[in-house]
Structures are given as structure tokens and as C-alpha cells.
Enzyme design. Sequence first.
Site, mmCIF file in Angstrom:
data_model
loop_
_atom_site.group_PDB
_atom_site.id
_atom_site.type_symbol
_atom_site.label_atom_id
_atom_site.label_comp_id
_atom_site.label_asym_id
_atom_site.label_seq_id
_atom_site.Cartn_x
_atom_site.Cartn_y
_atom_site.Cartn_z
ATOM 1 N N ASP A 51 -12.391 -10.286 -0.460
ATOM 2 C CA ASP A 51 -13.683 -10.386 0.213
ATOM 3 C C ASP A 51 -14.656 -9.483 -0.538
ATOM 4 O O ASP A 51 -14.252 -8.500 -1.153
ATOM 5 C CB ASP A 51 -13.636 -10.115 1.721
ATOM 6 C CG ASP A 51 -13.012 -8.805 2.141
ATOM 7 O OD1 ASP A 51 -12.808 -7.923 1.282
ATOM 8 O OD2 ASP A 51 -12.729 -8.657 3.348
ATOM 9 N N HIS B 141 -10.629 -6.144 -2.151
ATOM 10 C CA HIS B 141 -11.683 -5.912 -1.164
ATOM 11 C C HIS B 141 -12.829 -5.202 -1.894
ATOM 12 O O HIS B 141 -12.709 -4.029 -2.238
ATOM 13 C CB HIS B 141 -11.169 -5.019 -0.029
ATOM 14 C CG HIS B 141 -10.131 -5.673 0.819
ATOM 15 N ND1 HIS B 141 -10.402 -6.738 1.652
ATOM 16 C CD2 HIS B 141 -8.811 -5.417 0.978
ATOM 17 C CE1 HIS B 141 -9.296 -7.105 2.284
ATOM 18 N NE2 HIS B 141 -8.315 -6.323 1.886
ATOM 19 N N ASN C 86 2.025 -5.329 -3.038
ATOM 20 C CA ASN C 86 0.618 -5.611 -2.751
ATOM 21 C C ASN C 86 -0.145 -4.303 -2.506
ATOM 22 O O ASN C 86 0.354 -3.414 -1.809
ATOM 23 C CB ASN C 86 0.560 -6.483 -1.473
ATOM 24 C CG ASN C 86 -0.802 -7.075 -1.186
ATOM 25 O OD1 ASN C 86 -1.410 -7.700 -2.057
ATOM 26 N ND2 ASN C 86 -1.297 -6.891 0.028
ATOM 27 N N GLU D 93 0.810 -1.242 0.000
ATOM 28 C CA GLU D 93 0.000 0.000 0.000
ATOM 29 C C GLU D 93 0.834 1.278 0.000
ATOM 30 O O GLU D 93 0.586 2.185 0.793
ATOM 31 C CB GLU D 93 -0.969 -0.017 1.191
ATOM 32 C CG GLU D 93 -1.908 -1.208 1.166
ATOM 33 C CD GLU D 93 -2.814 -1.315 2.390
ATOM 34 O OE1 GLU D 93 -2.795 -0.424 3.250
ATOM 35 O OE2 GLU D 93 -3.560 -2.328 2.472
ATOM 36 N N GLU E 16 -6.338 -10.705 -0.870
ATOM 37 C CA GLU E 16 -7.168 -10.420 0.329
ATOM 38 C C GLU E 16 -8.641 -10.374 -0.052
ATOM 39 O O GLU E 16 -9.404 -9.518 0.428
ATOM 40 C CB GLU E 16 -6.748 -9.087 0.965
ATOM 41 C CG GLU E 16 -5.272 -9.026 1.321
ATOM 42 C CD GLU E 16 -4.854 -7.722 2.002
ATOM 43 O OE1 GLU E 16 -5.734 -6.947 2.443
ATOM 44 O OE2 GLU E 16 -3.644 -7.474 2.080
HETATM 45 O O1 G3I Z 1 -4.238 -6.994 19.092
HETATM 46 C C1 G3I Z 1 -5.116 -6.019 19.625
HETATM 47 C C2 G3I Z 1 -5.732 -6.505 20.889
HETATM 48 O O2 G3I Z 1 -4.726 -6.682 21.826
HETATM 49 C C3 G3I Z 1 -6.790 -5.502 21.356
HETATM 50 O O3 G3I Z 1 -7.449 -5.989 22.479
HETATM 51 C C4 G3I Z 1 -7.793 -5.219 20.249
HETATM 52 C C5 G3I Z 1 -8.815 -4.153 20.650
HETATM 53 O O4 G3I Z 1 -9.219 -3.402 19.539
HETATM 54 O O5 G3I Z 1 -7.108 -4.783 19.118
HETATM 55 C C6 G3I Z 1 -6.201 -5.743 18.623
HETATM 56 O O6 G3I Z 1 -5.590 -5.278 17.466
HETATM 57 C C7 G3I Z 1 -6.411 -5.223 16.305
HETATM 58 C C8 G3I Z 1 -5.834 -6.176 15.271
HETATM 59 O O7 G3I Z 1 -6.563 -6.068 14.075
HETATM 60 C C9 G3I Z 1 -5.856 -7.633 15.709
HETATM 61 O O8 G3I Z 1 -7.172 -8.040 15.912
HETATM 62 C C10 G3I Z 1 -6.430 -3.819 15.778
HETATM 63 O O9 G3I Z 1 -7.118 -2.990 16.689
HETATM 64 C C11 G3I Z 1 -7.114 -3.766 14.440
HETATM 65 O O10 G3I Z 1 -6.951 -2.470 13.895
HETATM 66 C C12 G3I Z 1 -6.483 -4.775 13.513
HETATM 67 O O11 G3I Z 1 -7.181 -4.734 12.276
HETATM 68 C C13 G3I Z 1 -6.511 -5.330 11.181
HETATM 69 C C14 G3I Z 1 -6.228 -4.292 10.124
HETATM 70 O O12 G3I Z 1 -5.637 -4.916 9.006
HETATM 71 C C15 G3I Z 1 -5.305 -3.206 10.644
HETATM 72 O O13 G3I Z 1 -4.825 -2.395 9.642
HETATM 73 C C16 G3I Z 1 -7.420 -6.409 10.613
HETATM 74 O O14 G3I Z 1 -7.551 -7.463 11.574
HETATM 75 C C17 G3I Z 1 -6.840 -6.964 9.321
HETATM 76 O O15 G3I Z 1 -7.789 -7.786 8.704
HETATM 77 C C18 G3I Z 1 -6.514 -5.816 8.381
HETATM 78 O O16 G3I Z 1 -5.934 -6.356 7.226
HETATM 79 C C19 G3I Z 1 -5.587 -5.410 6.201
HETATM 80 C C20 G3I Z 1 -4.338 -5.935 5.519
HETATM 81 O O17 G3I Z 1 -3.324 -6.167 6.458
HETATM 82 C C21 G3I Z 1 -3.860 -4.968 4.445
HETATM 83 N N1 G3I Z 1 -4.924 -4.659 3.499
HETATM 84 C C22 G3I Z 1 -6.192 -4.218 4.106
HETATM 85 C C23 G3I Z 1 -6.670 -5.234 5.129
HETATM 86 C C24 G3I Z 1 -8.032 -4.863 5.684
HETATM 87 O O18 G3I Z 1 -7.996 -3.660 6.377
#
Ligand code: G3I
Length: 305
Positions: A237, A206, A170, A127, A235
Site C-alpha cells: 500500500d 508499506h 516476510n 517480522e 502487503e
Molecule cells: O477483532 C477485534 C474486534 O473484535 C474489536 O471490536 C475491534 C476494536 O478495535 O478490534 C478488532 O481487532 C482488530 C483487528 O485488526 C481486526 O480488525 C485489532 O484491534 C487491530 O489491531 C487489527 O489490526 C490489524 C493489524 O495487522 C494488527 O497488527 C490490521 O487489521 C492488519 O491490517 C494489520 O496487518 C499487518 C500485517 O498482519 C503484518 N504487517 C503489517 C500489517 C499492517 O499493520
Amino acid sequence: ASTLGESASAKGRYFGTAVAANHLGEAPYAATLNTEFNSVTPENEMKWDALEASRGSFTYGTADRIVSHAQSRGMKVRGHTLVWHSQLPGWVGSLGAGDLRTAMNNHITQVMRHYQGKIHSWDVVNEAFQDGSSGARRSSPFQDKLGNGFIEEAFRTARAADPAAKLCYNDYNTDGVNAKSNAVYAMVKDFKQRGVPIDCVGFQSHFNSQSPVPADYRQNLQRFADLGVDVQITELDIEGSGAAQASSYANVVQACLAVTRCTGITVWGVTDKYSWRASGTPLLFDGDYNKKPAYASTLAALGGG
Ligand code: G3I
């Protein structure tokens, strides 16, 4: 073949999913993963904040759990992601240019060596381009302090760290022909012409009602393939439900199968229950792990059933 992975394999492709380590202990999650998919991408566990939260101190335990789960079942692993502006620990952003360059190259080298031989493709840079019509780079510590050359430097470092891994760029909103994908295309073309190592381009894919599967999706994948790189759907969906969602999934699979160098498809999660789209239903299995119409259309498009 009766599963997504076996059907894709019969077509010379993999069919993968994003996996979160903290769900592996949930029996139906693991069962669905193990039955249907033959490649996994750690959803968050290989990001910089997860692997190197403080400088020079690497914590691989959670990511390693996903890799061993996959390896013991013959699944491939995609690495996601080495250099990205998001999920970046604060210390990275406060470094000056010289230290940042050292830290970026060290992160790539350490992580790729740790996983050497276990990862089929790495998202080396994720990105790095802006949305919209400018085709410009996105602001990030890497872009702002190291300039345009940071992407090239990251790929050269990655090749030296693990010469056998496929190195991917990517991005999202690059799935059809548009200003952003044109900018990525120009970069890949330039890399190929100058011998900068790059092997693949990942199209996150996405999709939702604002941004549906583009009509020129296959054409866009093909033009990148024609530059001499593999393409991967990384990715996938698609928001929605029922027949409309099913038909969009089939279109994506057909586009990949129509492009010889489209080597595999990864959906961004096993079940709607754990999708990053909090209230959405964009995946192939519902919250109770039932197969959705989109599952059936995907399997059929892969030639299975
Ligand atoms: O790990 C913490 C946890 O300790 C805490 O309790 C919780 C409370 O909110 O947050 C947890 O972290 C979260 C993490 O996912 C793990 O679940 C973050 O807040 C959350 O922001 C994070 O979101 C991820 C996101 O990327 C962040 O940018 C999504 O799961 C993940 O699916 C998403 O994936 C991205 C790809 O990497 C890149 N392309 C876009 C895609 C979708 O956004």
C-alpha cells in the site's frame, strides 16, 4: 486483459489482496474482489490469536470462509502468518522454553495440515528483525526463550507439515537495500547454504512519504532472487493520491515484472474504506469502490487496459 488478476496472469504472476471475512457480505466489496483479484491473503483471520486463542483449541471457521470464497472462484490463497510476535494470545508468552517450542511446532503443524493443498505460500515467520541499523533480531517470546534458532526450527517444522507449500519469510522496511534487509539476506543465504527449507521472501511494501518506494527496490528483490528463492510483494500500500501515488504503484509493478522470480503482488486491502491506515487512502479503489488513478497505472504497468 481488463482486470488486475488477468493482466498479472498473462505475465505469469498473481495479483492479490488482503481480505477481511466480515466484509465479504458487502456486495461491492465482493464484486470488486471477485472481478479484479486472483489471490487473497486473510488480513487477520489466520493469525495465532484468531486460530488458537486457547492452547490446543483451534477455531478455523472465519478463516475457512475466506478460503472457500477464494477456492470456489479459482483464486489462490496466501497464508499469513504462523509465527509472529504480534496478535499472539497471552498464553503463548507465559510458557517456558520447552512448552513454547512444543506449542510453536504444534501450531505450525496443525494449521498447515488443516489448510494442506489450499495455500500456495505461507508466511512461516513474520517480522523477526528489528528496524534500524543494528540488523538484530526483534525481542519476542520466540526470540527471547528459544534464541536465534527458532526461525530455522519453524521452517523445518513447516516443511514437514506440508511439503508442497512454499515457505516464506516476510518483513517490512526490507524493501530497499539497508541494514535490516541485509540481515534478512544473510539469514536466507545461510539457510540456502545449510539446506534449511525456505522458498520465498515476502516484502511487505508499506510505503508513505517517510518511507517511499526505494530507488533500489528492483535491485533488492533481485539480490534475494539470486539466492535461489522466489520473492513476493505481500502487503503493498502506498499513501498519497493522484498522479504521484499512481506513479509509485507503477514503479512497484515494473520492479516485480523485471525480476523473473517475483511471482506475485498482493495489495493490503480492496478499498481505502477498510485500510489499516485509518485515515489514509493507500489502495487502488476509493471508499466508494471507484478505480483510482493508481488502479489505472497498475493495470497499465501489468500490460492490461
Ligand atoms: O477483532 C477485534 C474486534 O473484535 C474489536 O471490536 C475491534 C476494536 O478495535 O478490534 C478488532 O481487532 C482488530 C483487528 O485488526 C481486526 O480488525 C485489532 O484491534 C487491530 O489491531 C487489527 O489490526 C490489524 C493489524 O495487522 C494488527 O497488527 C490490521 O487489521 C492488519 O491490517 C494489520 O496487518 C499487518 C500485517 O498482519 C503484518 N504487517 C503489517 C500489517 C499492517 O499493520
